[in-house]
Design an enzyme around this catalytic site. Structure first.
Site, mmCIF file in Angstrom:
data_model
loop_
_atom_site.group_PDB
_atom_site.id
_atom_site.type_symbol
_atom_site.label_atom_id
_atom_site.label_comp_id
_atom_site.label_asym_id
_atom_site.label_seq_id
_atom_site.Cartn_x
_atom_site.Cartn_y
_atom_site.Cartn_z
ATOM 1 N N ALA A 128 -32.591 6.969 -6.232
ATOM 2 C CA ALA A 128 -31.451 7.448 -6.189
ATOM 3 C C ALA A 128 -31.659 8.484 -5.096
ATOM 4 O O ALA A 128 -31.722 9.641 -4.884
ATOM 5 C CB ALA A 128 -30.282 8.420 -6.926
ATOM 6 N N LEU A 129 -31.859 8.060 -3.381
ATOM 7 C CA LEU A 129 -32.155 8.682 -1.912
ATOM 8 C C LEU A 129 -30.425 8.495 -1.333
ATOM 9 O O LEU A 129 -30.115 9.310 -0.818
ATOM 10 C CB LEU A 129 -33.230 7.684 -1.781
ATOM 11 C CG LEU A 129 -33.195 7.729 0.010
ATOM 12 C CD1 LEU A 129 -33.750 9.618 -0.328
ATOM 13 C CD2 LEU A 129 -34.049 7.215 0.505
ATOM 14 N N GLU A 368 -33.034 -0.295 1.606
ATOM 15 C CA GLU A 368 -34.733 -0.273 1.552
ATOM 16 C C GLU A 368 -34.604 0.456 3.253
ATOM 17 O O GLU A 368 -35.532 -0.242 3.969
ATOM 18 C CB GLU A 368 -35.656 -1.265 1.001
ATOM 19 C CG GLU A 368 -35.729 -0.568 -1.142
ATOM 20 C CD GLU A 368 -36.997 -0.879 -1.175
ATOM 21 O OE1 GLU A 368 -38.106 -0.494 -0.714
ATOM 22 O OE2 GLU A 368 -37.048 -1.324 -2.385
#
Length: 384
Positions: A128-129, A368
């Site tokens: 979780a970013l 990503e």
């Protein structure tokens, strides 16, 4: 030649792993792939098969109950599962992403607390970013964590969390010191049973329908103080280091999707006849297939080199990891689009898997780090 030099090739162990994963994927995962996509359901058959074979989180070290495989092995698993079902490949893929910050930066005590349940397949872990207003600009995140006695208290929302709701563990980046910007971000491990943790509704997506993507909410979410990953303020550095290791696995996923589409297209053109001959005999289509295969092979080699360098912990991984992810995902998008074209009207229907592969391929150019961000990373590395 001196036989002490290893020639440039995969080891026998890696080749044997590929065969084993391909066999499992074709028998246990492929038969459910279309239905998983149609119904938008989690591929539980794939999870069970991968866990039983030990392929669900292959990079967990042996001391925590895992297989202790290298990063190249992780890429081979991703590639071979994605070849039949991209959604299912996110089981090892997301586990790898959630685990890597822990492997890189966590205390041994925290590793012992989290990794065994993932190694056994009892639990999965997500990463979780991102937030709605902090995607490519992840350092702009607003989620906060503050000390309160022996606990950390988290408040905020994370979005685009792959496998949220299926995972028990979450690696979470949160701001501990707003004054320090990126150096004020810390990394934590949150469990789904922690008070104040909640999971939102599923996003409705173009592809990867079998991997749920949700927001997660922290409302005064309390976790023990030992669940911080590394020192306070090192979370963003850990996040960036993580991506250097995990971007090649997205490249591997993209290579797998592209290979699956290429395999389908080759089989189709050998069978289909027009103008009194097999369409495989038309040079225009032969050239398309040649270009598709050439791009897939180039992407595969770059992914394997990036994963091998990451495994060795070489310096300046940024360029090669971004290049592998970027080239492979651009390749997956172009190859799946061409595969739909080669199948013609049939390719546009759900009777064949190439339309699903085309939809699934798109996300590999986005998550990503978008491919625009990958190009920024590469250019920065070239110009510094």
């Amino acid at each position: 030649m001196n036989s002490d030099f290893d020639s440039y090739r995969l080891s026998d162990e890696h080749e044997a792993l590929r065969e084993a994963v391909r066999d499992l994927a074709e028998k246990e995962i492929a038969p459910h792939a279309a239905e998983v996509d149609e119904q938008g359901r989690f591929p539980s058959e794939a999870r069970d098969a991968l866990v039983k074979a030990g392929f669900h989180a292959i990079i967990v070290p042996e001391e925590y109950g895992g297989e202790g495989a290298d990063e190249l092995a992780g890429c081979i698993v991703m590639e071979e599962v994605a070849r039949v079902c991209a959604s299912s490949s996110l089981i090892p893929g997301v586990n790898g992403l959630g685990l890597t910050p822990i492997l890189l930066s966590a205390s041994d005590e925290l590793k012992k607390q989290v990794l065994p349940s993932i190694a056994s397949g009892e639990s999965m872990i997500s990463y979780a970013l991102s937030e709605r207003e902090a995607g490519s600009d992840a350092a702009a995140m607003k989620t906060r964590a503050r000390r309160d006695g022996d606990e950390w208290v988290l408040d905020g929302t994370k979005c685009w969390i792959s496998n949220a709701g299926e995972s028990d563990w979450y690696t979470v980046m949160a701001v501990t010191d707003p004054e320090k910007k990126a150096n004020g971000i810390s990394a934590f491990v949150v469990h789904s049973g922690d008070p104040g943790f909640e999971v939102g509704p599923k996003e409705r997506k173009l592809g990867i329908h079998g991997s749920p993507t949700r927001e997660i909410y922290f409302q005064g979410c309390r976790i023990p103080s030992d669940r911080i990953i590394g020192k306070e303020g090192t979370g963003f550095k850990t996040a960036l280091a993580t991506l250097d290791h995990t971007r090649p696995t997205i490249g591997a996923q993209a290579v797998g999707i592209a290979q699956g589409a290429l395999d389908t297209a080759i089989a189709y053109v050998k069978e289909r006849s027009q103008f009194g001959k097999k369409i495989a005999e038309f040079q225009g289509l032969q050239f398309m297939l040649a270009d598709m295969a050439m791009k897939v092979e180039a992407a595969r080699q770059l992914v394997y080199v990036a994963a091998s360098r990451a495994e060795r912990g070489e310096k300046n991984l940024g360029f090669i990891s971004s290049a592998a992810k970027c080239l492979a995902s651009d390749t997956a998008m172009s190859v799946t689009t061409d595969a739909v074209q080669l199948l013609g009207g049939a390719g546009y229907t759900r009777d064949f898997p190439v339309e699903r592969m085309m939809r699934d391929a798109k996300i590999t150019q986005i998550y990503e780090g978008t491919n625009q961000v990958q190009r920024m990373v590469m250019a920065r590395s070239l110009l510094k």
